[in-house]
Each structure stands twice: as structure tokens, then as C-alpha cells.
Design a protein around this motif. Structure first.
Motif, PDB file in Angstrom:
ATOM      1  N   LEU A 288     -50.623 -65.345 120.904  1.00 56.74           N
ATOM      2  CA  LEU A 288     -50.784 -64.675 119.804  1.00 56.74           C
ATOM      3  C   LEU A 288     -50.597 -65.578 118.560  1.00 56.74           C
ATOM      4  N   HIS A 289     -49.753 -66.585 118.585  1.00 58.61           N
ATOM      5  CA  HIS A 289     -49.542 -67.543 117.382  1.00 58.61           C
ATOM      6  C   HIS A 289     -50.723 -68.097 117.175  1.00 58.61           C
ATOM      7  N   SER A 290     -51.337 -68.973 118.312  1.00 56.38           N
ATOM      8  CA  SER A 290     -52.606 -69.690 118.434  1.00 56.38           C
ATOM      9  C   SER A 290     -53.867 -69.086 117.870  1.00 56.38           C
ATOM     10  N   HIS A 291     -53.807 -67.681 117.917  1.00 58.64           N
ATOM     11  CA  HIS A 291     -55.070 -66.801 117.685  1.00 58.64           C
ATOM     12  C   HIS A 291     -54.807 -66.398 116.500  1.00 58.64           C
ATOM     13  N   PHE A 292     -53.768 -65.878 115.873  1.00 60.61           N
ATOM     14  CA  PHE A 292     -53.437 -65.381 114.640  1.00 60.61           C
ATOM     15  C   PHE A 292     -53.063 -66.518 113.639  1.00 60.61           C
ATOM     16  N   GLY A 293     -52.613 -67.432 113.982  1.00 61.40           N
ATOM     17  CA  GLY A 293     -52.004 -68.382 113.208  1.00 61.40           C
ATOM     18  C   GLY A 293     -50.824 -68.338 112.628  1.00 61.40           C
ATOM     19  N   ASN A 294     -50.112 -67.313 112.963  1.00 61.39           N
ATOM     20  CA  ASN A 294     -48.687 -67.023 112.496  1.00 61.39           C
ATOM     21  C   ASN A 294     -47.918 -66.215 113.720  1.00 61.39           C
ATOM     22  N   TYR A 295     -46.756 -66.107 113.438  1.00 58.35           N
ATOM     23  CA  TYR A 295     -45.628 -65.449 114.451  1.00 58.35           C
ATOM     24  C   TYR A 295     -45.612 -63.970 114.103  1.00 58.35           C
ATOM     25  N   ARG A 296     -46.132 -63.348 113.260  1.00 63.08           N
ATOM     26  CA  ARG A 296     -45.825 -61.964 113.065  1.00 63.08           C
ATOM     27  C   ARG A 296     -46.071 -61.048 113.982  1.00 63.08           C
TER      28      ARG A 296
END
Length: 356
Positions: A288-296
Motif C-alpha cells: 500500500l505504501h509503494s502504491h500510494f506513496g505514503n503510509y496513511r
């Protein structure tokens, strides 16, 4: 073996990954079960003291290994770790089961088993050690699968929180503080939840786990809402408390659900069910972090399973209470029917005299 595989990462996957993981599980599960052989009224306190000891090492060992790794290198650091594990061998020799063995050498079934062929004996022993009898209890099934659901996001803060702090707050030198806070309050939670669990009768202890999982899920969702670094630290303090509450009372609840003779298999199956979602949670958060660029979204994802699992656990005491009520009512009906039957058949009984 890991110290010899300096240039082979695949071999290290097998040695420090598979072999070390199997050995750790073989050491962890008996340490929870054996306490139930020695303690009954204070089982929660005993579990709290034992599990709190791991928090001390989880707080201090990373700093020690960092110093040792810089001084002697990674290969020799693995050798130092193996010496720590060697101590567990001698400590495990002090385990003395207090419950009687399930098989009596003079038992009729045991005599019949010895008269069978070696294949039948092997199949019977495998059925004995890998028995699925605990899953016949509805309350255990719901409890085990509820916990397996809740721990899907359990390891996400432990694995990604330091990286999140570095990205969001540029705290590259202070990221270790969050792990220290997690370990410290987890120890406090384990020490506190043990005596509290001893004061709560029966399966009502599960409500402590319900509260810990629900609060754990809420705190995971609160991490992206923190605007400053100190806010993340406050959230980590509560995350550690939830971790301590969950771990300490796991074994006492298993003893309440299935009894002391089946507690070993109940805890073992539970840990096996927990292993799959606990392992899958951090990689999913990483994707999810790699796809959206953040950890939210990753931390929002980590907060949903504990809340869902906690709500599932909340129905376990209700189902147990309903089953006990049905059993008691069934016994009462049997006693009433037997009394009426005796009154009709036996002259001079109280029922007959009252009718006259």
C-alpha cells in the motif's frame, strides 16, 4: 549456521528465517503452557511476569546488537545471539509437567494399541498429537479465528512506524524512541493485566482482549492524524499497553476454554492460526505504501482487523453463557422427568402421597 552464510542470502533465509522461527515457536509455546501446571489462581500474574521479561530484552537488545555488530561484524553477532539461545536449553530442562499423562500403561486402550501393527500405532499416535478435538468447542473456534482476524494489522506499527517517522517528521536519529515506548508500555501492560485478569472470573477475561484490540485498531488509525512527533509517541504508549493486555491473558483464556489437559494443543493451534495473518500484514502495508506513496492508507488498513476481531471476541462469553444455561436447563428437565416417573411407578413416593 547463519554466520557461515555470509554471501548467500537464500541460505540465511533458511537458517535465520525458517530454522530460527521453528525453534522460537518450539520454545515460546511450552513456556506459556507450563505455567498452567504450576499456577491456577494466579495464572494471570505468572504470565504477566514471564511475558514482561521479553519486553526488557526487546528494549535493550537492539542497542546491544547495534554496538556488537559494529565491533565484531554481522557473522559474529549471529554467534552471540546463538549463545543467548543456548541458555534457553538449560532453562527448559526445569520444566516438569504436573498433570497426569493422557495415556496410562495399564489402560485397556493402551494395551489394544500395543497389539496393533506399527502402521496403526503410528497413525494412532499422530492422531493423538495432532488431535483437532479442541475445534469441537464452538467458543474456542470463534475465539481462535477472532484473534487470527485481529492480528492481521498487529505487526504493521512495529515494522513500518520507524520508516513513517523518518518520512513524515524527518526524525532519522530519533526513530528508535517509538520502539522503546512500545516495549516499555507493553511491559507495563503485561504486569498490570496479569493481576487484573486474575480478578475477573471465567471467560469474562475475554473482554480485556476485546478492549485491547479495539483500542489497538483506533490507535493505528490515529497515527496518520498526528501532526507532530510527540503525538506519535503518545499513540505508541497506548499501542504498547494494548499489546501487553492481549499477550498476557491469552494463555489463561485458553485454559478456561478447553481445560488444562487440552490447553497445549489449543495454544499451539492458536499460534499457528495467528502466524499467517501476522506475517501477511506488514507486506500488505508495504504494498500500500509503494502504491500510494505514503503510509496513511497502510495504517488505516492496520486498524480495521483489530476492531473487527475484537467485536467477534465479544460474543464468545455470550455463547458460553447460553450453552451453560441450556445444559443446566436440560439437566433440570431430566431430573423432573425422573421424579415424575418414579412417582408413578413406586408406591409410597412423595409424589404419590401428595396426589392422594
Amino acid at each position: 549456521m547463519s554466520c557461515w552464510s555470509r554471501r548467500s542470502l537464500e541460505v540465511r533465509y533458511f537458517t535465520y528465517g525458517v530454522l530460527f522461527g521453528c525453534g522460537s515457536s518450539f520454545a515460546f509455546q511450552p513456556s506459556l503452557v507450563i505455567l498452567g501446571h504450576y499456577f491456577k489462581r494466579r495464572l494471570g500474574l505468572a504470565n504477566g511476569l514471564v511475558t514482561a521479561g521479553s519486553c526488557l530484552f526487546s528494549m535493550g537488545l537492539p542497542f546491544l546488537l547495534k554496538i556488537i555488530g559494529r565491533a565484531i561484524g554481522l557473522a559474529h553477532t549471529f554467534q552471540v545471539l546463538s549463545l543467548f539461545m543456548l541458555v534457553q536449553i538449560f532453562l527448559s530442562l526445569t520444566f516438569r509437567p504436573m498433570f497426569p499423562s493422557a495415556s496410562d500403561p495399564h489402560d485397556v486402550e493402551q494395551v489394544k494399541l500395543e497389539s496393533r501393527s506399527w502402521r496403526q500405532q503410528y497413525a494412532s499416535q499422530m492422531q493423538k498429537y495432532f488431535s483437532l478435538r479442541v475445534f469441537r468447542k464452538k467458543t474456542y473456534r470463534i475465539w481462535a479465528f477472532g484473534i487470527a482476524t485481529a492480528v492481521l494489522g498487529y505487526f504493521v506499527p512495529y515494522m513500518h512506524l520507524v520508516k513513517y517517522v523518518e518520512e513524515e517528521f524527518n526524525e532519522k536519529e530519533s526513530g528508535w524512541i517509538v520502539l522503546l515506548c512500545l516495549g516499555a508500555t507493553s511491559g507495563v501492560g503485561r504486569l498490570a493485566s496479569g493481576p487484573i485478569g486474575d480478578l475477573i472470573p471465567g471467560l469474562k477475561k475475554i473482554y480485556l482482549q476485546v478492549a485491547s484490540f479495539v483500542l489497538l485498531g483506533i490507535m493505528c488509525m490515529m497515527i496518520p492524524q498526528c501532526q507532530q512527533f510527540w503525538g506519535v509517541i503518545v499513540v505508541c504508549l497506548f499501542l504498547g499497553l494494548c499489546d501487553g493486555l492481549f499477550i498476557t491473558i491469552m494463555a489463561p483464556i485458553a485454559f478456561e476454554l478447553v481445560g488444562p489437559l487440552q490447553a497445549s494443543q489449543a495454544i499451539g493451534y492458536l499460534l499457528g492460526l495467528m502466524a499467517i495473518p501476522m506475517t501477511a500484514g506488514p507486506p500488505i502495508a508495504g504494498l500500500l505504501h509503494s502504491h500510494f506513496g505514503n503510509y496513511r492508507l497502510a495504517f488505516y488498513f492496520a486498524g480495521i482487523p483489530p476492531i473487527v476481531g475484537g467485536l467477534v471476541l465479544a460474543i464468545v462469553p455470550l455463547i458460553h453463557r447460553r450453552s451453560v444455561t441450556r445444559l443446566d436447563s436440560g439437566k433440570d428437565k431430566m431430573l423432573v422427568s425422573e421424579t415424575v416417573m418414579n412417582g408413578e411407578l413406586l408406591p409410597g413416593s412423595p409424589a404419590t402421597e401428595a396426589h392422594i
